[in-house]
Design a protein around this motif. Structure first.
Motif, PDB file in Angstrom:
ATOM      1  N   PRO A  85       0.826  -1.222   0.000  1.00  0.00           N
ATOM      2  CA  PRO A  85       0.000   0.000   0.000  1.00  0.00           C
ATOM      3  C   PRO A  85       0.858   1.270   0.000  1.00  0.00           C
ATOM      4  N   ALA A  86       0.460   2.214  -0.825  1.00  0.00           N
ATOM      5  CA  ALA A  86       1.135   3.517  -0.900  1.00  0.00           C
ATOM      6  C   ALA A  86       0.120   4.587  -0.556  1.00  0.00           C
ATOM      7  N   ARG A  87       0.468   5.399   0.419  1.00  0.00           N
ATOM      8  CA  ARG A  87      -0.418   6.502   0.822  1.00  0.00           C
ATOM      9  C   ARG A  87       0.410   7.773   0.822  1.00  0.00           C
ATOM     10  N   GLY A  88       0.048   8.701  -0.016  1.00  0.00           N
ATOM     11  CA  GLY A  88       0.788   9.954  -0.080  1.00  0.00           C
ATOM     12  C   GLY A  88       1.893   9.928  -1.114  1.00  0.00           C
ATOM     13  N   GLU A  89       2.635  11.027  -1.190  1.00  0.00           N
ATOM     14  CA  GLU A  89       3.655  11.156  -2.232  1.00  0.00           C
ATOM     15  C   GLU A  89       4.979  10.526  -1.827  1.00  0.00           C
TER      16      GLU A  89
END
Length: 168
Positions: A85-89
């Motif tokens: 999971p990737a959240r944000g920059e």
């Protein structure tokens, strides 16, 4: 601590992400990331991915050793981790961290990080991070080199960055 930065590869449209690593100093990967047989602790390197667009919700990591072709007869896969999971920059992966996502096979037959153990001197290890909007259904039973993953799933990713380090 010195960070080695690799700008993203430009063969994918709109590439703009970058990778840095606290585990690579002056182009060399720290000993702790090697196999125990080579004086390490078999801990996965830390990676920080910068510049992720809002549309990037998942990351895939592929790490391989193209210098293994001569002694092993193939590019050796050290790390396959998908659908992180990737959240944000920005996504920070700490050294040795347990990753959320799917762990794929390594060339040694395990899952997760397989520490470095070059049999014939110094090798260059490549770390690629691919960003995607949706999870990618990957065959977790086979080790994926960077080129194999890109051929099979590159159309499902929209950003890629790479970094290299030497060990041995």
């Amino acid at each position: 601590m010195t960070y080695k930065t690799a700008t993203s590869v430009t063969d994918l449209p709109h590439s703009a992400i970058q990778i840095t690593s606290p585990s690579i100093a002056d182009g060399r990967i720290q000993q702790v990331h090697a196999k125990e047989s080579h004086g390490g602790e078999n801990r996965a390197p830390g990676l920080t991915v910068h510049g992720l667009p809002e549309s990037a919700r998942f990351l895939s990591i592929v790490a391989d050793d193209p210098d293994a072709l001569k002694p092993a007869g193939k590019v050796w896969v050290h790390w396959n981790a998908f659908n992180i999971p990737a959240r944000g920059e920005r996504v920070d992966i700490a050294p040795g961290a347990q990753l959320d996502g799917d762990l794929g096979a390594t060339s040694g037959g395990g899952r997760g990080w397989e520490g470095m153990a070059p049999p014939d001197g110094e090798h260059t290890y490549r770390f690629a991070v691919f960003a995607s909007r949706d999870p990618i259904q990957v065959d977790l039973t086979r080790p994926w080199t960077i080129e194999d993953f890109e051929r099979a799933y590159g159309h499902k990713t929209h950003r890629k960055a790479m970094i290299e380090g030497r060990f041995g």
